[in-house]
Design a protein around this motif. Structure first.
Motif, PDB file in Angstrom:
ATOM      1  N   LEU A 111       0.800  -1.210   0.061  1.00 54.01           N
ATOM      2  CA  LEU A 111      -0.024  -0.086   0.188  1.00 54.01           C
ATOM      3  C   LEU A 111       1.061   1.283  -0.016  1.00 54.01           C
ATOM      4  O   LEU A 111       1.895   1.030   0.659  1.00 54.01           O
ATOM      5  N   GLY A 112       0.638   2.244  -0.612  1.00 49.99           N
ATOM      6  CA  GLY A 112       1.292   3.561  -0.797  1.00 49.99           C
ATOM      7  C   GLY A 112       0.625   4.490  -1.252  1.00 49.99           C
ATOM      8  O   GLY A 112      -0.673   4.423  -1.882  1.00 49.99           O
ATOM      9  N   GLY A 113       1.097   5.795  -1.467  1.00 49.70           N
ATOM     10  CA  GLY A 113       0.407   6.810  -2.074  1.00 49.70           C
ATOM     11  C   GLY A 113       1.632   7.944  -2.400  1.00 49.70           C
ATOM     12  O   GLY A 113       2.816   7.731  -1.863  1.00 49.70           O
ATOM     13  N   ASP A 114       1.226   9.172  -2.975  1.00 49.44           N
ATOM     14  CA  ASP A 114       1.956  10.267  -3.201  1.00 49.44           C
ATOM     15  C   ASP A 114       2.655  11.003  -1.976  1.00 49.44           C
ATOM     16  O   ASP A 114       3.584  11.576  -1.974  1.00 49.44           O
ATOM     17  N   ASN A 115       1.639  10.839  -0.937  1.00 49.01           N
ATOM     18  CA  ASN A 115       2.411  11.564   0.462  1.00 49.01           C
ATOM     19  C   ASN A 115       1.837  10.691   1.603  1.00 49.01           C
ATOM     20  O   ASN A 115       1.108   9.890   1.306  1.00 49.01           O
ATOM     21  N   PRO A 116       2.306  11.165   2.793  1.00 51.24           N
ATOM     22  CA  PRO A 116       1.795  10.320   3.956  1.00 51.24           C
ATOM     23  C   PRO A 116       0.184  10.398   4.063  1.00 51.24           C
ATOM     24  O   PRO A 116      -0.153   9.374   4.697  1.00 51.24           O
ATOM     25  N   THR A 117      -0.709  11.471   3.880  1.00 50.08           N
ATOM     26  CA  THR A 117      -1.680  11.393   4.132  1.00 50.08           C
ATOM     27  C   THR A 117      -2.365  10.189   3.096  1.00 50.08           C
ATOM     28  O   THR A 117      -3.397   9.700   3.664  1.00 50.08           O
TER      29      THR A 117
ATOM     30  N   THR B 260      -1.155   7.820   1.793  1.00 48.82           N
ATOM     31  CA  THR B 260      -0.873   6.497   2.059  1.00 48.82           C
ATOM     32  C   THR B 260      -1.709   5.937   3.622  1.00 48.82           C
ATOM     33  O   THR B 260      -2.083   4.798   3.367  1.00 48.82           O
ATOM     34  N   SER B 261      -1.760   7.051   4.423  1.00 47.47           N
ATOM     35  CA  SER B 261      -2.629   6.547   5.629  1.00 47.47           C
ATOM     36  C   SER B 261      -4.018   6.227   5.147  1.00 47.47           C
ATOM     37  O   SER B 261      -4.608   5.455   5.871  1.00 47.47           O
ATOM     38  N   GLU B 262      -4.511   6.801   4.296  1.00 47.41           N
ATOM     39  CA  GLU B 262      -5.970   6.604   3.891  1.00 47.41           C
ATOM     40  C   GLU B 262      -6.188   5.190   3.185  1.00 47.41           C
ATOM     41  O   GLU B 262      -7.070   4.512   3.392  1.00 47.41           O
ATOM     42  N   ALA B 263      -4.936   4.860   2.435  1.00 44.73           N
ATOM     43  CA  ALA B 263      -4.990   3.746   1.730  1.00 44.73           C
ATOM     44  C   ALA B 263      -4.933   2.530   2.913  1.00 44.73           C
ATOM     45  O   ALA B 263      -5.542   1.605   2.598  1.00 44.73           O
ATOM     46  N   VAL B 264      -4.201   2.670   3.957  1.00 44.38           N
ATOM     47  CA  VAL B 264      -4.085   1.726   5.115  1.00 44.38           C
ATOM     48  C   VAL B 264      -5.405   1.638   5.783  1.00 44.38           C
ATOM     49  O   VAL B 264      -5.615   0.705   6.215  1.00 44.38           O
ATOM     50  N   ALA B 265      -6.064   2.642   5.976  1.00 42.41           N
ATOM     51  CA  ALA B 265      -7.052   2.733   6.558  1.00 42.41           C
ATOM     52  C   ALA B 265      -8.284   2.418   5.883  1.00 42.41           C
ATOM     53  O   ALA B 265      -9.061   1.460   6.621  1.00 42.41           O
ATOM     54  N   ALA B 266      -8.447   2.488   4.711  1.00 41.88           N
ATOM     55  CA  ALA B 266      -9.513   1.725   3.605  1.00 41.88           C
ATOM     56  C   ALA B 266      -9.195   0.041   3.989  1.00 41.88           C
ATOM     57  O   ALA B 266     -10.124  -0.691   3.945  1.00 41.88           O
ATOM     58  N   GLU B 267      -7.838  -0.237   3.736  1.00 45.55           N
ATOM     59  CA  GLU B 267      -7.615  -1.827   3.851  1.00 45.55           C
ATOM     60  C   GLU B 267      -7.756  -2.281   5.098  1.00 45.55           C
ATOM     61  O   GLU B 267      -8.173  -3.500   5.220  1.00 45.55           O
ATOM     62  N   ALA B 268      -7.527  -1.519   6.154  1.00 47.61           N
ATOM     63  CA  ALA B 268      -7.961  -1.917   7.428  1.00 47.61           C
ATOM     64  C   ALA B 268      -9.494  -2.313   7.675  1.00 47.61           C
ATOM     65  O   ALA B 268      -9.790  -3.245   8.379  1.00 47.61           O
ATOM     66  N   ARG B 269     -10.222  -1.295   7.005  1.00 48.81           N
ATOM     67  CA  ARG B 269     -11.758  -1.439   7.170  1.00 48.81           C
ATOM     68  C   ARG B 269     -12.220  -2.534   6.328  1.00 48.81           C
ATOM     69  O   ARG B 269     -13.336  -3.296   6.824  1.00 48.81           O
ATOM     70  N   ALA B 270     -11.423  -2.913   5.430  1.00 46.36           N
ATOM     71  CA  ALA B 270     -11.806  -3.925   4.471  1.00 46.36           C
ATOM     72  C   ALA B 270     -11.509  -5.375   5.030  1.00 46.36           C
ATOM     73  O   ALA B 270     -12.243  -6.093   4.746  1.00 46.36           O
ATOM     74  N   ARG B 271     -10.609  -5.181   6.270  1.00 41.30           N
ATOM     75  CA  ARG B 271     -10.195  -6.352   6.695  1.00 41.30           C
ATOM     76  C   ARG B 271     -10.841  -6.480   8.044  1.00 41.30           C
ATOM     77  O   ARG B 271     -10.588  -7.435   9.076  1.00 41.30           O
ATOM     78  N   ASN B 272     -11.995  -5.668   8.453  1.00 38.73           N
ATOM     79  CA  ASN B 272     -12.546  -5.776   9.559  1.00 38.73           C
ATOM     80  C   ASN B 272     -11.762  -5.092  11.011  1.00 38.73           C
ATOM     81  O   ASN B 272     -12.045  -5.961  12.106  1.00 38.73           O
ATOM     82  N   VAL B 273     -10.741  -4.508  10.689  1.00 37.65           N
ATOM     83  CA  VAL B 273     -10.098  -4.062  11.991  1.00 37.65           C
ATOM     84  C   VAL B 273     -10.925  -2.987  12.585  1.00 37.65           C
ATOM     85  O   VAL B 273     -11.492  -2.462  11.767  1.00 37.65           O
ATOM     86  N   ALA B 274     -10.569  -3.053  13.661  1.00 35.93           N
ATOM     87  CA  ALA B 274     -11.396  -1.924  14.588  1.00 35.93           C
ATOM     88  C   ALA B 274     -11.015  -0.626  14.138  1.00 35.93           C
ATOM     89  O   ALA B 274      -9.970  -0.265  14.089  1.00 35.93           O
ATOM     90  N   THR B 275     -12.003   0.116  13.721  1.00 38.01           N
ATOM     91  CA  THR B 275     -11.939   1.467  13.053  1.00 38.01           C
ATOM     92  C   THR B 275     -12.745   2.336  14.019  1.00 38.01           C
ATOM     93  O   THR B 275     -12.870   3.664  13.483  1.00 38.01           O
ATOM     94  N   ASN B 276     -13.164   2.131  14.934  1.00 32.90           N
ATOM     95  CA  ASN B 276     -14.020   3.114  16.001  1.00 32.90           C
ATOM     96  C   ASN B 276     -13.276   4.040  16.829  1.00 32.90           C
ATOM     97  O   ASN B 276     -13.699   5.017  17.078  1.00 32.90           O
ATOM     98  N   VAL B 277     -11.708   3.808  16.651  1.00 37.15           N
ATOM     99  CA  VAL B 277     -10.958   5.028  17.188  1.00 37.15           C
ATOM    100  C   VAL B 277      -9.896   5.130  15.957  1.00 37.15           C
ATOM    101  O   VAL B 277      -9.259   4.212  15.552  1.00 37.15           O
TER     102      VAL B 277
END
Length: 168
Positions: A12-18, A20-37
């Motif tokens: 996962l990656g992107g053009d900048n840290p923001t 990239t972090s959005e790509a990781v957050a989307a992947e976390a959500r897709a894998r049912n990682v806790a996203t409430n915090v």
């Protein structure tokens, strides 16, 4: 090489840290990682991201890297990822230091470099002094070696390494 050995792994990656972090957050959500915090770090400060990332890995949740750890920017990112409805808490984490200027960091790097060179010169001078005096054994941090592998050849059976297969 390691990525290819992992089952179902993808980079996962992107053009900048923001991004990239959005790509990781989307992947976390897709894998049912806790996203409430959601923890928000300053996307321009890698040291903040590393520290907060370690905390998030321990505590659970996801992390977004936004400029100046701006909560409003984090909410916009969460809205674009459709994660906002499941978020119970948004924690914005900012360093209380402004960081050193480039000039200060450069000066510090030069000082550390000079200390390293001085240490090397002193070590080489001591090594040359030992060889001129005919030092009987090499030194390591001031301690002299008192035994060698050959000195152990006369040791009685069972007193050495049990893996030693040399004839006695």
């Amino acid at each position: 090489a390691v990525l290819g050995d992992l089952p179902g792994a993808r980079r996962l990656g992107g053009d900048n840290p923001t991004v990239t972090s959005e790509a990781v957050a989307a992947e976390a959500r897709a894998r049912n990682v806790a996203t409430n915090v959601v923890y928000v770090s300053d996307g321009e400060r890698p040291s903040d991201q590393a520290a907060i990332g370690a905390a998030v890995a321990t505590l659970g949740g996801i992390m977004l890297a936004e400029p100046t750890a701006d909560p409003a920017a984090a909410r916009r990112s969460l809205d674009s990822l459709a994660i906002t409805p499941v978020v119970d808490r948004l924690v914005s984490v900012r360093s209380d230091t402004s960081g050193a200027s480039t000039g200060v960091r450069t000066a510090l790097a030069v000082v550390i470099l000079l200390i390293g060179i001085a240490t090397l010169v002193v070590a080489l001078a001591h090594r040359d002094g030992d060889s001129e005096r005919g030092s009987p054994a090499p030194t390591m941090l001031g301690a002299r070696f008192v035994a060698s592998y050959d000195a152990l050849a006369d040791a009685p059976e069972g007193s050495g390494d049990e893996n030693d297969t040399r004839p006695r």
